[in-house]
Design a protein around this motif. Structure first.
Motif, mmCIF file in Angstrom:
data_model
loop_
_atom_site.group_PDB
_atom_site.id
_atom_site.type_symbol
_atom_site.label_atom_id
_atom_site.label_comp_id
_atom_site.label_asym_id
_atom_site.label_seq_id
_atom_site.Cartn_x
_atom_site.Cartn_y
_atom_site.Cartn_z
ATOM 1 N N ARG A 137 41.569 44.254 0.218
ATOM 2 C CA ARG A 137 40.980 43.121 0.927
ATOM 3 C C ARG A 137 41.641 42.935 2.299
ATOM 4 N NH1 ARG A 137 37.788 38.857 -0.377
ATOM 5 N NH2 ARG A 137 37.997 36.969 0.893
ATOM 6 N N LYS A 138 42.959 43.087 2.355
ATOM 7 C CA LYS A 138 43.682 42.957 3.619
ATOM 8 C C LYS A 138 43.188 44.000 4.627
ATOM 9 C CE LYS A 138 48.400 43.286 5.491
ATOM 10 N NZ LYS A 138 49.827 43.520 5.144
ATOM 11 N N LEU A 139 43.058 45.239 4.166
ATOM 12 C CA LEU A 139 42.549 46.307 5.016
ATOM 13 C C LEU A 139 41.137 45.970 5.512
ATOM 14 C CD1 LEU A 139 42.332 49.197 6.186
ATOM 15 C CD2 LEU A 139 41.624 49.950 3.907
ATOM 16 N N CYS A 140 40.299 45.524 4.610
ATOM 17 C CA CYS A 140 38.914 45.190 4.927
ATOM 18 C C CYS A 140 38.854 44.127 6.028
ATOM 19 C CB CYS A 140 38.217 44.711 3.662
ATOM 20 S SG CYS A 140 36.455 44.375 3.853
ATOM 21 N N LEU A 141 39.637 43.081 5.889
ATOM 22 C CA LEU A 141 39.649 42.008 6.878
ATOM 23 C C LEU A 141 40.140 42.513 8.235
ATOM 24 C CD1 LEU A 141 41.057 39.056 4.727
ATOM 25 C CD2 LEU A 141 38.674 39.460 5.373
ATOM 26 N N ASN A 142 41.136 43.390 8.226
ATOM 27 C CA ASN A 142 41.656 43.936 9.483
ATOM 28 C C ASN A 142 40.595 44.751 10.216
ATOM 29 O OD1 ASN A 142 44.119 42.763 9.038
ATOM 30 N ND2 ASN A 142 45.173 44.640 8.429
ATOM 31 N N VAL A 143 39.795 45.493 9.460
ATOM 32 C CA VAL A 143 38.734 46.293 10.075
ATOM 33 C C VAL A 143 37.655 45.382 10.676
ATOM 34 C CG1 VAL A 143 36.868 47.943 9.589
ATOM 35 C CG2 VAL A 143 39.173 48.344 8.678
ATOM 36 N N ILE A 144 37.286 44.338 9.964
ATOM 37 C CA ILE A 144 36.300 43.390 10.506
ATOM 38 C C ILE A 144 36.856 42.686 11.740
ATOM 39 C CG2 ILE A 144 34.907 41.337 10.006
ATOM 40 C CD1 ILE A 144 35.103 42.159 7.006
ATOM 41 N N ASP A 145 38.149 42.376 11.714
ATOM 42 C CA ASP A 145 38.780 41.701 12.858
ATOM 43 C C ASP A 145 38.600 42.507 14.146
ATOM 44 O OD1 ASP A 145 39.660 39.506 11.438
ATOM 45 O OD2 ASP A 145 41.681 40.289 11.112
ATOM 46 N N LYS A 146 38.628 43.840 14.052
ATOM 47 C CA LYS A 146 38.511 44.660 15.268
ATOM 48 C C LYS A 146 37.096 44.585 15.833
ATOM 49 C CE LYS A 146 42.737 45.680 15.215
ATOM 50 N NZ LYS A 146 43.047 44.606 14.258
ATOM 51 N N LEU A 147 36.099 44.369 14.999
ATOM 52 C CA LEU A 147 34.744 44.146 15.501
ATOM 53 C C LEU A 147 34.670 42.790 16.201
ATOM 54 C CD1 LEU A 147 31.820 45.177 15.716
ATOM 55 C CD2 LEU A 147 31.351 43.995 13.553
ATOM 56 N N VAL A 148 35.288 41.788 15.596
ATOM 57 C CA VAL A 148 35.351 40.454 16.229
ATOM 58 C C VAL A 148 36.049 40.562 17.586
ATOM 59 C CG1 VAL A 148 36.289 38.121 16.034
ATOM 60 C CG2 VAL A 148 35.303 39.233 14.014
ATOM 61 N N ASP A 149 37.166 41.291 17.627
ATOM 62 C CA ASP A 149 37.905 41.462 18.886
ATOM 63 C C ASP A 149 37.029 42.107 19.952
ATOM 64 O OD1 ASP A 149 40.128 40.408 17.642
ATOM 65 O OD2 ASP A 149 41.151 42.335 17.374
ATOM 66 N N LEU A 150 36.255 43.100 19.563
ATOM 67 C CA LEU A 150 35.368 43.762 20.520
ATOM 68 C C LEU A 150 34.361 42.776 21.083
ATOM 69 C CD1 LEU A 150 34.295 46.345 21.916
ATOM 70 C CD2 LEU A 150 32.796 46.652 19.918
#
Length: 354
Positions: A137-150
């Motif tokens: 779950r932590k990994l999953c959230l980190n990956v989504i965060d990079k889309l938000v950052d973009l």
């Protein structure tokens, strides 16, 4: 340490002339010695990606597919320039080290970038990559965060504000993908007319104008091999533009196949979003909205759009196979996949209260 993503032997018919590549690389990058070893990354059904190694110096070469292609497709020069502009404000973009528009070299435009040595999650976790549910779950959230950052990048500051065509992005996408489907339809695939009509009738206004990736998936994300929760790179910027962030999220969700999805959808799974701890599509949308600040009264339109767009991409590839323009057996079942996606869109449309 989990194995770093590696290229493999080159597919038949997609070989590069080693001597030609060597000459170009040595002119473009000072200090290279010896003869390069060239291998190919197996993923992807569009542009071709090669690993070019000079001892411990490793690079990635990207070029269009061989054979006849549409003039507007596979624009390597545009992709490289987008990456160069984004790099200062979005550090997960690999460095571009050389660009070539001289067709005397490889018969096409291409570019060379740094190779990010890391883990890329494809259909399943690697054998030695085991995370418990909480860590997944932590990994999953980190990956989504990079889309938000973009989506929070200031396009004007990056010099990318002219990359898109302005307002009307949603309308252009529905019209464009509908046109591409009609041109690539084969006799053994449904007509999608009901889906296209529904999307045309339900179009919302653009949510915002931001930098979007347009193909954001786990297999376009590079993880740090020493800390697999850390995203060190985002790859494949061919379709990046200025557009609607919720359309970008809808594109990503088309690939987000979760553990309780039906069998035919599971067959299409190309990333490990079925693992215990991975967010469901609904959770992805809720988390993204919370972190990004963007809102939609009903996400059904974007989800159905993403599935339709994926169906068109699949169908365009299948069209080439159907008409003998490629003999790659990987594409033989793509017509069945397009038919399934039409059924899935129709079912979701029936359930939608838009």
């Amino acid at each position: 340490m989990t194995q770093i993503d590696q290229a493999v032997d080159i597919r038949e018919g997609e070989e590069l002339d080693v001597a030609v590549v060597d000459q170009f690389m040595k002119q473009a990058i000072p200090g290279l010695n010896g003869v390069p070893t060239i291998k190919q990354y197996p993923g992807g059904a569009s542009n071709l990606t090669y690993q070019v190694d000079y001892g411990d110096k490793s690079y990635v070469l990207r070029r269009p597919p061989f054979g006849k292609i549409a003039r507007s497709a596979h624009d390597m020069l545009r992709e490289a320039r987008v990456m160069q502009a984004l790099k200062p404000v979005y550090p997960y973009v690999p460095n571009i080290v050389a660009i070539c528009d001289d067709h005397e070299v490889l018969g096409c435009d291409f570019y060379v970038m740094e190779r990010l040595k890391g883990i890329i999650l494809r259909q399943d976790f690697p054998k030695d990559f085991e995370l418990n549910e909480a860590d997944t779950r932590k990994l999953c959230l980190n990956v989504i965060d990079k889309l938000v950052d973009l989506h929070k990048v200031d396009a004007k500051d990056a010099g990318l504000d002219k990359l898109g065509k302005g307002l009307g992005y949603v309308q252009r996408q529905i019209g464009g993908w509908s046109d591409r489907f009609r041109k690539s339809r084969t006799d053994d695939v449904g007509d999608f007319e009901t889906v296209m009509s529904w999307l045309n009738d339900k179009m919302p206004a653009d949510t915002a104008q931001v930098v979007i990736h347009n193909d954001y998936r786990f297999d376009n994300v590079v993880l740090n091999p020493d800390n697999p929760f850390e995203v060190i790179g985002v790859l494949d910027w061919e379709m990046a533009t200025i557009g609607d962030p919720l359309m970008d999220l809808g594109n990503s969700l088309a690939y987000w196949i979760q553990a309780d999805d039906e069998g035919p959808f599971q067959i299409l799974r190309r990333q490990p979003t079925h693992r215990p701890g991975m967010l469901t599509r609904r959770e992805v949308v809720d988390y993204y909205m919370e972190k990004s600040g963007f809102q939609a009264n009903n996400f059904d339109f974007y989800e159905i759009y993403g599935l339709f767009r994926l169906a068109v991409i699949i169908q365009q590839i299948y069209y080439r196979y159907y008409h003998g323009q490629t003999k790659d057996k990987r594409f033989a079942g793509f017509g069945h996949a397009a038919n399934y996606l039409e059924k899935r869109c129709l079912r979701l449309m029936g359930e939608s209260d838009l």
